[in-house]
Design a protein around this motif. Structure first.
Motif, PDB file in Angstrom:
ATOM      1  N   THR A 162      52.146  53.834  90.373  1.00  0.00           N
ATOM      2  CA  THR A 162      53.135  53.117  90.932  1.00  0.00           C
ATOM      3  C   THR A 162      53.976  53.828  91.759  1.00  0.00           C
ATOM      4  OG1 THR A 162      54.366  53.733  88.769  1.00  0.00           O
ATOM      5  CG2 THR A 162      53.291  51.427  88.518  1.00  0.00           C
ATOM      6  N   HIS A 225      45.867  47.977  92.255  1.00  0.00           N
ATOM      7  CA  HIS A 225      46.883  48.586  92.823  1.00  0.00           C
ATOM      8  C   HIS A 225      48.299  48.253  92.329  1.00  0.00           C
ATOM      9  CE1 HIS A 225      44.519  50.693  96.065  1.00  0.00           C
ATOM     10  NE2 HIS A 225      45.475  51.429  96.191  1.00  0.00           N
ATOM     11  N   ALA A 226      49.203  48.867  92.496  1.00  0.00           N
ATOM     12  CA  ALA A 226      50.601  48.720  92.213  1.00  0.00           C
ATOM     13  C   ALA A 226      51.416  48.302  93.369  1.00  0.00           C
ATOM     14  CB  ALA A 226      51.299  49.915  91.792  1.00  0.00           C
ATOM     15  N   ALA A 235      51.937  45.212  88.927  1.00  0.00           N
ATOM     16  CA  ALA A 235      50.484  45.889  89.277  1.00  0.00           C
ATOM     17  C   ALA A 235      49.600  44.821  89.625  1.00  0.00           C
ATOM     18  CB  ALA A 235      50.125  46.940  88.202  1.00  0.00           C
TER      19      ALA A 235
END
Ligand code: K7E
Ligand code: CUA
Length: 663
Positions: A162, A225-226, A235
């Motif tokens: 993140t 992927h965040a 996410a």
């Protein structure tokens, strides 16, 4: 898409991919490309690139644009170059709940981020087969921590970070019962779980800890992927096998027209944790860390907090996404969520703002085990038409363009985030998997190059038997058209890679370990404290190395069957002066000691005789003289323990009048 147009795409992409030789650059272009990748002797590369080693379990560090290999950093596999996983100090790094695992498969390096931009502090990477996440310190290029992920099998959708490393994530590619237990595989749909994991990262130390897990339906959670910017707090995980097949997935998991991206609101998860909506699930997992003394130790986790969408409404949504999606990538603005529908002939692009609206308006098409499935039309921003075949992964240049790897048609497709129109395509040699732009999954891509990480090499290099070096290719992306500059081989199979400007880390490199701060209990900080101690059949040889001798270098009184611990401290306090240590008949490799560092090797002599040891790293003009001898006597022999270092008289020689052997 109609059959006819699919066929047209196939033909077009085959023509584009063609044969390597036909697409070789023309003469005038060669000099131009060569100049662009040429790093003159004594000059540095502009970027550090960190490439996963795939099935070798390690990280390769390359300079860009030259493609030169700078270092091979061991992570999940033992490494003979520096004794990683062999030396007593590092063995525990490879401890898991399954015992000592000396080899794993690593796919996705992820640089730590500050405000969504790589900050050069740490690199995370996933262990795939034995589910783990590792953290490397980029001031030492060393693996500092490895955390096992329980309730997971194939930690593939990992370890994406993140914006401020609040979390690194994990997700199980192979659903299994959680906790794992003895059930029939036929009970897949009812007894198996797809568990996602959120790991907290301490912002000061980087130390990882499992914060919570989420139990989802048993699909295969593939990549993640965040969110960033407006989508920070979310996410995204792709899944395939929403059919929930449990064999022959090649056919059984390719039935549905669409599978899902799981959108996880992790801030919502935090709220649910606070409201005690999680249940405690027992789980035993290893957490290995290199201590301040340079020694790895394992701690054991005994449980996790498990959330379910049913107990925490609003935690998870499914975004229907065509056709067994693989990669999921969020553009620098945080608005677009791009999937790689690996069997699709288009690239679906979801909109985060539309997703928010769809959630607010409850634009649900269905529900799967308490998880609302949003309507495809309600979240989709657009589809990139005719991009080629087999889209896998997407990176961004920060200038409004996306670059998607096309596995089947073997090319990179550049398209506009404005109108989702293809603007350029360039062949790759061959069958590209991931691709990488420096900072290309961050809020501010550094741009300049895209690297193709290819699966098949065929005719690109001189042949080397049945196994060929894997093939990376560097393309310039500063102009309108992508331009191939360089092929370079890699170690192992690079899946993902990440890169950042060299200046972010090059001046922060540790040059040596301060000797006076060495906290290894068997460190000898000067030759005066070197010694040999026997405790039953365990012998500790506390030894030093410095150009160009070991102290002691003559030892007698060792017996067959002893466990001899060589604790070798490198006394040097100069950059780039390691010493090595190898002893005849050792069954577990060698040691390599960095300046100021202590490393330990255990040797169990099996026969009587004289056994030389020597330095394996050419350290000085008298490196060849850096050697010693050990005498091994039969079990039960009464040959006294003797060694030739200053401590001998005081430690062993008290009252015996025995000098060190042949001083
Ligand atoms: Cu596409 Cu393991 Cu990231 Cu390889 S995965 S290509
Ligand atoms: Cu020390 Cu060679």
């Amino acid at each position: 898409m109609s059959r006819l147009s699919t066929l047209a795409v196939v033909l077009a992409s085959l023509a584009a991919a063609g044969c390597g030789r036909a697409n070789a650059p023309r003469v005038g272009e060669v000099g131009d490309a060569a100049e662009k990748v040429y790093v003159a002797p004594g000059k540095y590369d502009e970027f550090y690139a960190f490439m996963s080693g795939g099935f070798d379990g390690q990280v390769g560090v390359y300079g860009l644009p030259s493609g030169r290999l700078l270092r091979h950093v061991p992570v999940f596999s033992q490494n003979p170059e520096n004794g990683w996983g062999y030396s007593e100090q590092t063995k525990a790094m490879l401890t898991t709940s399954y015992g000592f695992v000396p080899w794993d498969d690593a796919h996705h390096p992820q640089l730590s981020q500050t405000a969504g931009v790589p900050d050069g502090r740490w690199l995370f990477i996933n262990g795939n087969n034995t589910p783990r996440i590792a953290r490397l310190d980029l001031s030492r290029f060393e693996t500092e921590e490895i955390l096992e992920i329980p309730n997971s099998a194939g930690n593939h959708s990992s370890p994406f970070v993140t914006e401020n490393n609040e979390y690194v994530v994990g997700g199980t590619r192979f659903s299994i019962p959680a906790p794992n237990r003895d059930v029939s595989i036929e009970d897949y749909k009812t007894a198996f779980d797809g568990v996602l994991t959120f790991v907290r990262v301490d912002s000061a130390t980087g130390r990882m800890a499992i914060a919570f897990q989420i139990r989802l339906p048993a699909f295969d959670y593939d990549l993640a992927h965040a969110g960033k910017g407006p989508s920070h707090g979310w996410a995204f995980f792709t899944s395939y096998n929403s059919e929930q097949g449990n064999s022959k997935l090649e056919v059984n998991a390719s039935q549905n027209d669409k599978d899902y991206i799981a959108a996880i609101d992790w801030k919502r998860a935090e709220a649910c944790l606070e409201q005690r909506k999680a249940t405690a699930v027992p789980a035993r997992y290893a957490h290995n860390r290199l201590g301040e003394d340079g020694i790895a130790r394992s701690e054991w986790g005994d449980g996790v907090k498990m959330l379910t969408p049913a107990a925490c409404p609003g935690l998870a949504y499914y975004l229907p996404t065509p056709k067994s999606p693989h990669g999921v990538d969020v553009d620098p603005t945080g608005e677009f969520i791009v999937a790689g529908g690996k069997l699709a002939a288009l690239i679906p692009v979801h909109s985060f703002s539309k997703m928010q609206k769809a959630i607010a308006e409850k634009a649900f098409a269905a529900e799967v085990k308490g998880i609302p499935v949003l309507k495809y039309e309600a979240t989709i921003a657009g589809e990139v038409q005719n991009p080629g075949l087999g889209p896998l992964h997407t990176e961004f240049d920060g200038k409004g363009y996306a670059y998607t790897s096309m596995f089947i048609s073997s090319e990179i497709t550049k398209w506009s985030l404005k109108d989702f129109k293809v603007v350029d395509r360039v062949p790759t040699y061959y069958s590209i998997g991931h691709l990488m732009i420096p900072g290309g999954d961050s809020r501010k891509p550094f741009g300049k190059y895209v690297v193709a990480l290819n699966k098949i090499t065929k005719d690109r290099y001189l042949p080397t038997g049945p196994e060929l070096a894997h093939s990376a290719q560097l393309y310039e992306i500063t102009g309108e058209r992508m331009k191939l500059l360089l092929d370079f081989p890699t170690i192992g199979e690079p899946h993902y890679a990440q890169a950042l400007p060299a200046e972010l880390i090059q001046d922060r490199q540790l040059k040596m370990y301060p000797l006076m701060e060495n906290k290894d209990p068997y460190a000898a900080k000067s030759e005066k404290t070197t010694r040999v101690e026997r405790k039953g059949n365990v012998v500790h040889v506390v030894m030093t190395s410095v150009r160009s001798h070991f102290m002691p270098d003559k030892i007698e009184g060792i017996r067959v069957g002893d466990s001899v611990y060589f604790h070798v401290t490198n006394l040097e306090q100069d950059w780039d002066v390691p010493h090595g240590f190898a002893v005849l008949g050792a069954n577990n490799a060698e040691l390599l000691m960095m300046p100021g560092q202590t490393r330990t090797l255990v040797w169990v002599p099996q026969r009587v005789g004289i056994f030389p040891f020597y330095c394996t790293d050419f350290c000085s003009a008298l490196h060849q003289e850096m050697q010693g001898y050990i005498r091994v006597s039969p079990k039960g022999s009464n040959v006294p323990l003797k060694w030739n270092s200053p401590s001998y008289q005081t430690v062993a020689g008290a009252g015996a009048g025995a000098g060190a052997p042949g001083q």
